[in-house]
Design a protein around this motif. Structure first.
Motif, short mmCIF file in Angstrom:
data_model
loop_
_atom_site.label_atom_id
_atom_site.label_comp_id
_atom_site.label_asym_id
_atom_site.label_seq_id
_atom_site.Cartn_x
_atom_site.Cartn_y
_atom_site.Cartn_z
N ASP A 1 0.83 -1.21 0.00
CA ASP A 1 0.00 0.00 0.00
C ASP A 1 0.86 1.26 0.00
O ASP A 1 0.54 2.25 -0.67
CB ASP A 1 -0.94 0.00 1.21
N LEU B 1 1.03 4.13 -2.92
CA LEU B 1 0.89 5.55 -2.62
C LEU B 1 2.06 6.34 -3.18
O LEU B 1 1.88 7.41 -3.78
CB LEU B 1 0.79 5.75 -1.11
N ASP C 1 -5.34 7.97 -9.46
CA ASP C 1 -6.25 8.25 -8.36
C ASP C 1 -6.00 7.21 -7.26
O ASP C 1 -6.53 6.09 -7.32
CB ASP C 1 -7.70 8.18 -8.87
N GLY D 1 -7.01 6.91 -4.21
CA GLY D 1 -8.17 6.48 -3.44
C GLY D 1 -8.98 5.39 -4.10
O GLY D 1 -9.65 4.61 -3.42
#
Length: 358
Positions: free
Chosen positions: A115, A119, A130, A132
């Motif tokens: 993760d 990011l 994007d 999110g």
């Protein structure tokens, strides 16, 4: 159910070059980038590897350049080069969801926070990804099939009409090479049942409302209990089932097979079983393509690379349709997907496409 999708932009980097056209041409020409390195095995034999030249990578600009391992930074650099290629090909300026295939969580010499890496890639590729709406899949060599499934589902849900799908991986890490060497999995002068470590990244933007030249899917994904790190005997069920799902409803036997073969003998035995069980849907004179012979094992970047090369090759008439792609991870995951050229009306230009990059 198979859908008519288009790859409307793609980016790629691996030891054969930068960009899908360059890599595709090199694969078809049989160019091999295997080279001996100055990294020695436990038997003091130089490892053969296939690596991206340092001058092909860009310097990182964000926080990822501070306090992170060279391996972690290299993954971001590889991914960024490929993602920026896509960005230059798309008219849509808004950030897109990314379905990212990454190395498996198992058999890693050092921890990798998937993760966090996702990011940092999104930050490095600001205004393109994007974060999110993005996800990562820690499934190794077959992870691209899971990423495609997730991207396909996102499009079908109406949440986004375009999704970026891809993967990035590298074996250029001394601890990881040492671990694989201890497990006798690397190709050396004293060990011929092994693979050549490579590295790379491949990403494509998937859309089904634009040019509809290629039918993709349905993707097949299954588990093989008897993988190389298991005590169970490999019965070939996982790969057989994945290929069977991918070829469900096929109109004629597959004439081309793209595979994740990396030189390890276990892959050949498993494929032999899967071929026997799916022989009715695979032409007896099929053409086998295994590009790892040219660029080494790309790990989690394998499936996106194969999909782009297959898609491009079908559009340009380099490979016969239908085509099936399969990949086997080190652990249980097995994946496959079918591609086929759609029927064209008389007089249609089979090479016309709104995707000018392909």
């Amino acid at each position: 159910m198979a859908r008519q999708y288009s790859i409307i932009g793609c980016g790629m980097i691996n030891p054969l070059g930068i960009g899908a056209p360059a890599v595709s041409a090199a694969v078809r020409a049989g160019i091999c980038q295997y080279q001996e390195t100055d990294i020695l095995s436990k038997d003091y034999q130089p490892f053969k590897m296939a690596l991206v030249p340092p001058e092909c990578l860009v310097a990182l600009t964000g926080a990822a350049s501070r306090g992170k391992s060279c391996y972690y930074q290299r993954l971001i650099q590889l991914a960024s080069v490929a993602i920026f290629q896509i960005h230059h090909q798309l008219d849509n300026a808004r950030p897109l969801p990314l379905m990212l295939a990454l190395p498996s969580e198992h058999n890693m010499a050092a921890d990798l926070d998937g993760d966090a890496l996702l990011l940092d890639i999104a930050r490095e590729c600001a205004d393109i990804i994007d974060f999110g709406a993005s996800r990562c899949f820690r499934l190794g060599r077959a992870g691209g099939i899971a990423a495609f499934q997730a991207g396909q589902a996102l499009i079908e849900s109406g949440a986004s009409d375009t999704v970026v799908i891809g993967g990035v991986d590298s074996y250029l890490d001394l601890m990881q090479l040492s671990l694989l060497d201890q497990q006798q999995r690397l190709l050396t002068a004293s060990g011929m049942d092994g693979f050549v470590p490579g590295e790379g990244a491949a990403f494509f933007a998937l859309n089904h409302k634009q040019s509809q030249k290629i039918t993709m899917g349905p993707p097949g994904f299954a588990n093989e209990p008897g993988h190389i790190y298991s005590k169970d005997i490999c019965l070939g069920d996982g790969l057989s089932n994945a290929i069977r799902t991918a070829l469900t409803g096929i109109k004629q036997p597959a004439k081309t097979v793209f595979s994740s073969f990396n030189g390890e003998h276990a892959n050949g035995k498993e494929w032999g079983i899967a071929l026997s069980r799916n022989s009715q849907n695979i032409d007896e004179n099929f053409n086998m393509v295994h590009p790892a012979d040219s660029y080494g094992d790309l790990g989690a970047a394998t499936v996106p690379t194969l999909m782009i090369l297959a898609y491009l090759g079908l559009l340009r008439g380099h490979y016969n349709s239908p085509l099936v792609i399969w990949s086997a991870s080190d652990f249980a995951e097995r994946g496959a997907i079918m591609m086929a050229i759609n029927d064209e009306p008389p007089g249609a230009d089979c090479h016309a496409s709104s995707n000018k990059t392909l």
